[in-house]
Design a protein around this motif. Structure first.
Motif, PDB file in Angstrom:
ATOM      1  N   PHE A   1       0.803  -1.314  -0.019  1.00  0.00           N
ATOM      2  CA  PHE A   1       0.026   0.023   0.088  1.00  0.00           C
ATOM      3  C   PHE A   1       0.829   1.171   0.176  1.00  0.00           C
ATOM      4  O   PHE A   1       0.337   2.343  -0.374  1.00  0.00           O
ATOM      5  N   ALA A   2       2.088   1.237   0.287  1.00  0.00           N
ATOM      6  CA  ALA A   2       2.843   2.154   0.177  1.00  0.00           C
ATOM      7  C   ALA A   2       4.530   1.869  -0.221  1.00  0.00           C
ATOM      8  O   ALA A   2       5.429   1.701   0.418  1.00  0.00           O
ATOM      9  N   PRO A   3       4.403   1.813  -1.575  1.00  0.00           N
ATOM     10  CA  PRO A   3       5.535   1.297  -2.288  1.00  0.00           C
ATOM     11  C   PRO A   3       6.477   2.391  -2.421  1.00  0.00           C
ATOM     12  O   PRO A   3       6.547   3.688  -2.400  1.00  0.00           O
ATOM     13  N   GLU A   4       7.973   1.901  -2.154  1.00  0.00           N
ATOM     14  CA  GLU A   4       9.005   2.662  -2.434  1.00  0.00           C
ATOM     15  C   GLU A   4       9.345   3.010  -3.886  1.00  0.00           C
ATOM     16  O   GLU A   4       9.573   4.187  -4.139  1.00  0.00           O
ATOM     17  N   LYS A   5       9.092   2.144  -4.834  1.00  0.00           N
ATOM     18  CA  LYS A   5       9.053   2.431  -6.289  1.00  0.00           C
ATOM     19  C   LYS A   5       7.928   1.868  -6.936  1.00  0.00           C
ATOM     20  O   LYS A   5       7.687   0.521  -6.495  1.00  0.00           O
ATOM     21  N   VAL A   6       7.522   2.247  -8.051  1.00  0.00           N
ATOM     22  CA  VAL A   6       6.527   1.802  -9.007  1.00  0.00           C
ATOM     23  C   VAL A   6       6.996   1.593 -10.412  1.00  0.00           C
ATOM     24  O   VAL A   6       7.743   2.404 -10.941  1.00  0.00           O
ATOM     25  N   ASN A   7       6.806   0.616 -11.010  1.00  0.00           N
ATOM     26  CA  ASN A   7       7.114   0.227 -12.477  1.00  0.00           C
ATOM     27  C   ASN A   7       6.065  -0.189 -13.312  1.00  0.00           C
ATOM     28  O   ASN A   7       5.086  -1.072 -13.171  1.00  0.00           O
ATOM     29  N   LEU A   8       5.472   0.903 -13.986  1.00  0.00           N
ATOM     30  CA  LEU A   8       4.243   0.813 -14.891  1.00  0.00           C
ATOM     31  C   LEU A   8       4.347  -0.233 -15.688  1.00  0.00           C
ATOM     32  O   LEU A   8       3.488  -1.020 -15.860  1.00  0.00           O
ATOM     33  N   LEU A   9       5.759  -0.583 -16.410  1.00  0.00           N
ATOM     34  CA  LEU A   9       5.900  -1.628 -17.251  1.00  0.00           C
ATOM     35  C   LEU A   9       5.475  -2.988 -16.645  1.00  0.00           C
ATOM     36  O   LEU A   9       4.920  -3.916 -17.288  1.00  0.00           O
TER      37      LEU A   9
END
Length: 396
Positions: A174-182
């Motif tokens: 619920f609180a990611p350090e990084k997000v990867n759209l791919l």
């Protein structure tokens, strides 16, 4: 149809869709992304589950109320579009089935030390056997359910053996350090892309679960299908996270096998063999059934010989792998096309939901339409991006 039979068909359709999604690519993607995103991959899984449910609920409901297969709905929306959709589905299903057969061969290789080609031949024969028996539909449902339970139970064991940081995984979901759209798009494509989107919806039609009165069951089936695939994804993610968190090095040559071995030793490696084989062979069955279901309504002769056309589909996939290997360029190109199937298919279904000649007096929920439109736009952008970037590479 009594309640018990109804439940059995619903679960059969749900497991067919889920086990179609859980193939060799599913195992590898989950491991690789866990390695790069660590606990934050939980957020990617969460978002992809929401998108998957939105896509499946829209498509399954519209197939049920129209009482038609996706290709026939598409042809009514725009003449010829159903043939184009069927072409994409069959081409994608055949190409990925070559990879699925290869995955089944690898599973046999891990378990018994036989060559992947021998394992692929044996797996192809087992898949053909499911369609040759008298009640092929029931055999397919039962096989998908048993293999689904086996995969989940064994992966759960490996997950506990890996001792992942559960609290950190929960927080970062619920609180990611990084997000990867791919990563999100890859997961969505791998769970509800290509033929997988229609596996359960077409199976329910074949089993007689259709019409407005069946909508509550259809919705339950769609959510259950995504739930089953997601449980497997979560267990695999936690198993890989446990290995990553302990600082162990995952072998890039075969990431999922490496996770199972590092988490539970040689016994874990054998478990990987079973999981890989079960994942691959159920995907072979799901791809063959769904791909052929896209052409049976075009000619009465095809419908008459549906079972044998499905068998030929599996035989061709097996022979291509055994004799030629995996044609990488074809797989990459078709993978790009596969990324475009979901937005095309879902877009067509959303238009069909507002055509009275297709759905009668059925009123599609506005929130579901909006949800579907967002998914169509997002996946069309990412699918187009992949296609534009892959084709120049292939032509080099």
């Amino acid at each position: 149809m009594d309640k018990k039979s109804n439940f059995s068909v619903l679960m059969g359709a749900a497991f067919l869709m889920a086990t179609s999604a859980i193939g060799p690519g599913f195992l590898t993607q989950t491991t690789v992304f866990t390695q790069s995103l660590a606990a934050s991959f939980g957020f990617v899984i969460l978002i992809s589950i929401v998108i998957d449910i939105g896509a499946q609920m829209n498509i399954w409901r519209i197939i049920a109320v129209s009482e038609k297969r996706a290709q026939d709905i598409a042809n009514e929306v725009l003449p010829g579009l159903g043939y184009f959709l069927a072409f994409l589905i069959v081409l994608g299903g055949l190409a990925f089935n070559i990879g699925n057969i290869g995955g089944a061969g690898l599973g046999i290789n891990v378990l018994f030390g036989w060559s992947p080609e021998t394992g692929a031949l044996l797996s192809g024969i087992i898949a053909v056997g499911i369609f040759v028996v008298k009640e092929a539909g029931k055999a397919m449902d039962r096989f998908a359910q048993i293999m689904g339970f086996v995969m989940i139970a064994l992966t759960l064991y490996v997950m506990f053996s890996a001792q992942p940081p559960y609290a950190e995984a929960a927080v970062r979901t619920f609180a990611p350090e990084k997000v990867n759209l791919l990563a999100i798009v890859t997961l969505v494509g791998g769970t509800v892309g290509g033929y997988i989107t229609f596996a359960g919806g077409h199976r329910l039609l074949d089993a007689g679960i259709r019409g407005k009165q069946a909508l509550p069951q259809v919705t339950r089936g769609a959510v259950s299908a995504i739930g089953i695939a997601s449980i497997m994804r979560i267990f695999l993610f936690l198993a890989a996270l446990g290995v990553v968190a302990q600082g162990m090095a995952i072998d890039p040559a075969n990431p999922p096998a490496s996770v199972f071995k590092l988490a539970a030793g040689n016994f874990g490696y054998k478990i990987f063999g079973i999981v890989m084989w079960a994942a691959a062979v159920t995907s072979v069955v799901g791809a063959a059934y769904t791909s052929v279901s896209f052409i049976v309504t075009f000619k009465p002769l095809i419908k008459k010989y549906e079972k044998w056309i499905t068998v030929i589909f599996i035989v061709i996939s097996t022979l291509v792998f055994v004799l030629i290997g995996r044609p990488v360029k074809i797989l990459v190109l078709v993978g790009s096309l596969n990324g475009l199937i979901l937005p095309i298919a879902l877009g067509v279904m959303l238009i069909a939901a507002y055509r009275k000649k297709i759905v009668g007096d059925y009123k599609h929920p506005v929130w579901m339409t909006l949800f579907g439109v967002i998914i169509v736009l997002t996946m069309a952008y990412m699918g187009g991006y992949t296609l534009i970037n892959d084709i120049p590479q292939l032509l080099k």
